[in-house]
Write a protein that holds these residues in place. Structure first.
Motif, PDB file in Angstrom:
ATOM      1  N   ALA A 249     -33.501 -87.056  26.795  1.00  0.00           N
ATOM      2  CA  ALA A 249     -33.138 -85.784  27.431  1.00  0.00           C
ATOM      3  C   ALA A 249     -33.406 -85.822  28.934  1.00  0.00           C
ATOM      4  N   LEU A 250     -34.541 -86.414  29.317  1.00  0.00           N
ATOM      5  CA  LEU A 250     -34.848 -86.512  30.743  1.00  0.00           C
ATOM      6  C   LEU A 250     -33.860 -87.417  31.455  1.00  0.00           C
ATOM      7  N   GLY A 251     -33.472 -88.526  30.814  1.00  0.00           N
ATOM      8  CA  GLY A 251     -32.495 -89.419  31.425  1.00  0.00           C
ATOM      9  C   GLY A 251     -31.160 -88.740  31.641  1.00  0.00           C
ATOM     10  N   ILE A 252     -30.704 -87.976  30.638  1.00  0.00           N
ATOM     11  CA  ILE A 252     -29.433 -87.257  30.773  1.00  0.00           C
ATOM     12  C   ILE A 252     -29.511 -86.252  31.916  1.00  0.00           C
ATOM     13  N   ALA A 253     -30.633 -85.538  32.013  1.00  0.00           N
ATOM     14  CA  ALA A 253     -30.778 -84.528  33.059  1.00  0.00           C
ATOM     15  C   ALA A 253     -30.850 -85.152  34.449  1.00  0.00           C
ATOM     16  N   VAL A 254     -31.704 -86.167  34.607  1.00  0.00           N
ATOM     17  CA  VAL A 254     -31.908 -86.760  35.938  1.00  0.00           C
ATOM     18  C   VAL A 254     -30.672 -87.551  36.376  1.00  0.00           C
ATOM     19  N   PHE A 255     -30.213 -88.443  35.526  1.00  0.00           N
ATOM     20  CA  PHE A 255     -29.041 -89.254  35.884  1.00  0.00           C
ATOM     21  C   PHE A 255     -27.807 -88.371  36.027  1.00  0.00           C
ATOM     22  N   GLY A 256     -27.691 -87.371  35.127  1.00  0.00           N
ATOM     23  CA  GLY A 256     -26.550 -86.471  35.220  1.00  0.00           C
ATOM     24  C   GLY A 256     -26.535 -85.696  36.526  1.00  0.00           C
ATOM     25  N   SER A 257     -27.707 -85.226  36.951  1.00  0.00           N
ATOM     26  CA  SER A 257     -27.782 -84.470  38.204  1.00  0.00           C
ATOM     27  C   SER A 257     -27.477 -85.358  39.405  1.00  0.00           C
ATOM     28  N   ILE A 258     -28.032 -86.570  39.421  1.00  0.00           N
ATOM     29  CA  ILE A 258     -27.780 -87.486  40.546  1.00  0.00           C
ATOM     30  C   ILE A 258     -26.306 -87.862  40.591  1.00  0.00           C
ATOM     31  N   GLY A 259     -25.748 -88.210  39.425  1.00  0.00           N
ATOM     32  CA  GLY A 259     -24.340 -88.594  39.385  1.00  0.00           C
ATOM     33  C   GLY A 259     -23.415 -87.465  39.782  1.00  0.00           C
ATOM     34  N   THR A 260     -23.719 -86.249  39.320  1.00  0.00           N
ATOM     35  CA  THR A 260     -22.890 -85.094  39.674  1.00  0.00           C
ATOM     36  C   THR A 260     -22.949 -84.819  41.167  1.00  0.00           C
ATOM     37  N   ALA A 261     -24.145 -84.922  41.737  1.00  0.00           N
ATOM     38  CA  ALA A 261     -24.279 -84.683  43.177  1.00  0.00           C
ATOM     39  C   ALA A 261     -23.469 -85.698  43.983  1.00  0.00           C
ATOM     40  N   LEU A 262     -23.534 -86.976  43.603  1.00  0.00           N
ATOM     41  CA  LEU A 262     -22.773 -87.995  44.328  1.00  0.00           C
ATOM     42  C   LEU A 262     -21.275 -87.805  44.113  1.00  0.00           C
ATOM     43  N   TYR A 263     -20.881 -87.466  42.899  1.00  0.00           N
ATOM     44  CA  TYR A 263     -19.462 -87.221  42.617  1.00  0.00           C
ATOM     45  C   TYR A 263     -18.922 -86.113  43.510  1.00  0.00           C
ATOM     46  N   ARG A 264     -19.655 -85.012  43.587  1.00  0.00           N
ATOM     47  CA  ARG A 264     -19.190 -83.877  44.398  1.00  0.00           C
ATOM     48  C   ARG A 264     -19.169 -84.233  45.880  1.00  0.00           C
ATOM     49  N   SER A 265     -20.192 -84.935  46.331  1.00  0.00           N
ATOM     50  CA  SER A 265     -20.250 -85.301  47.742  1.00  0.00           C
ATOM     51  C   SER A 265     -19.112 -86.242  48.110  1.00  0.00           C
ATOM     52  N   THR A 266     -18.873 -87.246  47.264  1.00  0.00           N
ATOM     53  CA  THR A 266     -17.810 -88.217  47.544  1.00  0.00           C
ATOM     54  C   THR A 266     -16.436 -87.564  47.504  1.00  0.00           C
ATOM     55  N   LEU A 267     -16.201 -86.747  46.484  1.00  0.00           N
ATOM     56  CA  LEU A 267     -14.893 -86.103  46.349  1.00  0.00           C
ATOM     57  C   LEU A 267     -14.653 -85.099  47.462  1.00  0.00           C
ATOM     58  N   SER A 268     -15.714 -84.418  47.888  1.00  0.00           N
ATOM     59  CA  SER A 268     -15.553 -83.462  48.992  1.00  0.00           C
ATOM     60  C   SER A 268     -15.095 -84.158  50.264  1.00  0.00           C
ATOM     61  N   GLY A 269     -15.599 -85.369  50.501  1.00  0.00           N
ATOM     62  CA  GLY A 269     -15.216 -86.100  51.704  1.00  0.00           C
ATOM     63  C   GLY A 269     -13.867 -86.773  51.614  1.00  0.00           C
ATOM     64  N   SER A 270     -13.343 -86.934  50.368  1.00  0.00           N
ATOM     65  CA  SER A 270     -12.054 -87.623  50.205  1.00  0.00           C
ATOM     66  C   SER A 270     -10.993 -86.720  49.575  1.00  0.00           C
ATOM     67  N   MET A 271     -11.232 -85.410  49.602  1.00  0.00           N
ATOM     68  CA  MET A 271     -10.275 -84.474  49.004  1.00  0.00           C
ATOM     69  C   MET A 271      -8.930 -84.569  49.725  1.00  0.00           C
ATOM     70  N   PRO A 272      -7.835 -84.807  49.002  1.00  0.00           N
ATOM     71  CA  PRO A 272      -6.521 -84.930  49.650  1.00  0.00           C
ATOM     72  C   PRO A 272      -6.111 -83.645  50.355  1.00  0.00           C
ATOM     73  N   ASP A 273      -5.446 -83.795  51.481  1.00  0.00           N
ATOM     74  CA  ASP A 273      -4.918 -82.633  52.183  1.00  0.00           C
ATOM     75  C   ASP A 273      -3.849 -81.964  51.318  1.00  0.00           C
ATOM     76  N   GLY A 274      -3.776 -80.654  51.404  1.00  0.00           N
ATOM     77  CA  GLY A 274      -2.756 -79.921  50.671  1.00  0.00           C
ATOM     78  C   GLY A 274      -3.202 -79.417  49.318  1.00  0.00           C
ATOM     79  N   VAL A 275      -4.415 -79.784  48.868  1.00  0.00           N
ATOM     80  CA  VAL A 275      -4.934 -79.284  47.594  1.00  0.00           C
ATOM     81  C   VAL A 275      -5.542 -77.903  47.834  1.00  0.00           C
ATOM     82  N   PRO A 276      -5.106 -76.855  47.125  1.00  0.00           N
ATOM     83  CA  PRO A 276      -5.659 -75.509  47.321  1.00  0.00           C
ATOM     84  C   PRO A 276      -7.170 -75.484  47.116  1.00  0.00           C
ATOM     85  N   SER A 277      -7.834 -74.571  47.808  1.00  0.00           N
ATOM     86  CA  SER A 277      -9.302 -74.507  47.759  1.00  0.00           C
ATOM     87  C   SER A 277      -9.812 -74.233  46.347  1.00  0.00           C
ATOM     88  N   GLN A 278      -9.125 -73.359  45.588  1.00  0.00           N
ATOM     89  CA  GLN A 278      -9.553 -73.070  44.231  1.00  0.00           C
ATOM     90  C   GLN A 278      -9.447 -74.310  43.346  1.00  0.00           C
TER      91      GLN A 278
END
Length: 483
Positions: A382-411
């Protein structure tokens, strides 16, 4: 098998019972919560009333609950049956492993028996999706629960004939306040960690639950040191073999469960495999774990336990390292190779480590010791899922935010940054060029998250290798000096 077979039945189950989103989560989760919560209690109860007796009671309850669950007429009824299945399932590991402790007095035979025990879990987990897929192809969703009924019936028939009975002749009464404290410690922590993993952030309610569980845990430990017949024997932690094995086992589970949640999504959402083919891709992993578990006793004949733990963990670190090569060009090959190497390295650790854990306790308290082993696995997972899941989600969001294609609506962008599955769904709502670009960007971000967690997993098992080796070698030096 019962843990993995339900997942495939969720769509059909949802269509008939129409559970709310919250009820659906409880249908899936309550089984694991109550298994974790009752392990320590069942381990001590088996020592007191008899390991075979507890196993057969649990088997009867498991079979009956499975049959009723198959014909549930409401979500509430199914949740109640899944809860009973969890309580009955908690009798399995402590009873069977403690029976192995008393049935096999030769060290090598006992190690082989534990290897078979661990291999059975791996095979059961591997065939669960395959059995579920076949049943759902021809029958209704409840059929996945009926698989357990003939198995439990067979156990009830042959168990009294083949299994000897063992109990602690000096057992005291079961301390009910300790039972309440153990449940109050385990359940909030497991639930809070799962909520953190699902949302990828630490919010107030899960944090309070985890802290409350830890406070109850501290009270539980304090009570165990003061009563004559504790649920958890704290003296075990003073033994180097027990401490080294529990550390290696717990950290291995933390790394393995933490990475596994990304592997399953990677197979389906990045590589585009169907659920059946994704399940088949994990079969080599399970088979390698079974093979490694059965080969572990041969290793133990030629290597000291410290070497088996240390080198097995280092080999699994190589497997985690191979997962970092899982990009789109040869991702499936790298993933299968990495999980096979990881399993071959970890399986001896699990086999020899569990043998060290249950033999650290007196034979009369083997049930309590094996329950501690399984509780460590549940908590670490359970701790591994929580810790690794949180780290992975944070990196996923950070990476995708920086590479979001132009023209994609904000929603649409906000939905895509929540999860990879959300990104796949959101991409369907925009025109083809932007949708395709969003899918490519979100998949690349997810691969980055998987690779980072693979590196973290490799680091965790290396730390486990060094830690367990230092504990055992220091104890050996102290013993030699004292002698």
């Amino acid at each position: 098998m019962d843990l993995t077979v339900l997942n495939l039945a969720l769509p059909a189950l949802s269509a008939e019972l129409k559970p709310t989103s919250s009820q659906l989560l409880w249908i899936v989760d309550i089984y694991g919560f109550l298994v974790a919560g009752f392990l320590i209690t069942m381990g001590t109860l088996g020592d007191r009333i008899g390991r075979r007796k507890l196993l057969l009671i649990g088997a009867a309850a498991f079979g009956a609950a499975s049959a009723i669950a198959a014909y549930s007429r409401s979500a509430e009824m199914l949740i109640a049956m899944r809860a009973l299945l969890g309580i009955a399932g908690a009798t399995l590991a402590p009873s069977t492993m403690s029976l192995i402790r008393n049935m096999f007095h030769d060290e090598h035979e006992r190690q082989f028996a534990i290897g078979v025990w661990i291999a059975s879990f791996s095979v059961g987990g591997a065939i669960g999706p395959l059995v579920g897929g076949v049943l759902l192809q021809f029958f209704w969703w409840g059929s996945v629960f009926l698989v357990a009924v003939p198995v439990m019936a067979l156990l009830l028939m042959v168990g009294p004939v083949l299994l000897p009975e063992y109990r602690d002749p000096q057992a005291g009464r079961l301390d009910l306040p300790s039972v309440a404290l153990s449940l109050s410690a385990v359940l909030p922590v497991i639930y809070g960690l799962k909520q953190i993993a699902e949302h990828g952030t630490v919010s107030a309610v899960p944090a309070v639950l985890v802290l409350a569980g830890l406070a109850f845990g501290a009270a539980f430990v304090r009570r165990q040191s003061r009563i004559p017949y504790p649920l958890m024997d704290l003296k075990l932690f003073r033994q180097a073999r027990f401490s080294a094995a529990i550390a290696a086992y717990g950290l291995s589970c933390l790394a393995m469960f933490g990475v596994y949640i990304f592997i399953t999504q990677y197979l389906q959402l990045v590589l585009g495999l169907s659920p059946l083919y994704a399940g088949l891709a994990t079969v080599p992993w399970a088979l390698a774990f079974a093979v490694g578990s059965l080969l572990a006793p041969r290793l133990a004949r030629h290597l000291a336990p410290v070497s088996v733990l240390a080198w097995g963990l280092l080999a699994s670190a190589v497997g985690f390292g191979l997962l970092t090569l899982a990009d789109k060009s040869f991702g499936l090959a790298a993933l299968v190779a990495g999980t096979v190497v990881m399993s071959l390295g970890m399986a001896p650790v699990f086999t020899i480590g569990n043998e060290m854990i249950i033999t650290a306790a007196p034979p009369a308290r083997a049930g309590a010791a094996s329950a501690l082993s399984e509780t460590a696995s549940e908590f670490s997972g359970a701790l591994g899922i929580a810790v690794f899941g949180s780290i992975g989600t944070a990196l996923y969001r950070s990476t995708l935010s920086g590479s979001m294609p132009d023209g994609v609506p904000s929603q649409t962008a906000a939905e895509a940054m929540a999860t990879l599955g959300g990104a796949m769904a959101a991409a369907q709502s925009v025109s083809a060029p932007y949708g395709d670009a969003l899918i490519d960007a979100s998949r690349a971000a997810f691969v980055n998250a998987l690779q980072l967690n693979a590196w973290i997993g490799a680091a965790v098992v290396v730390v486990a290798s060094v830690l367990s080796a230092r504990i055992l070698r220091r104890a050996a030096r102290d013993q030699a000096a004292a002698h």
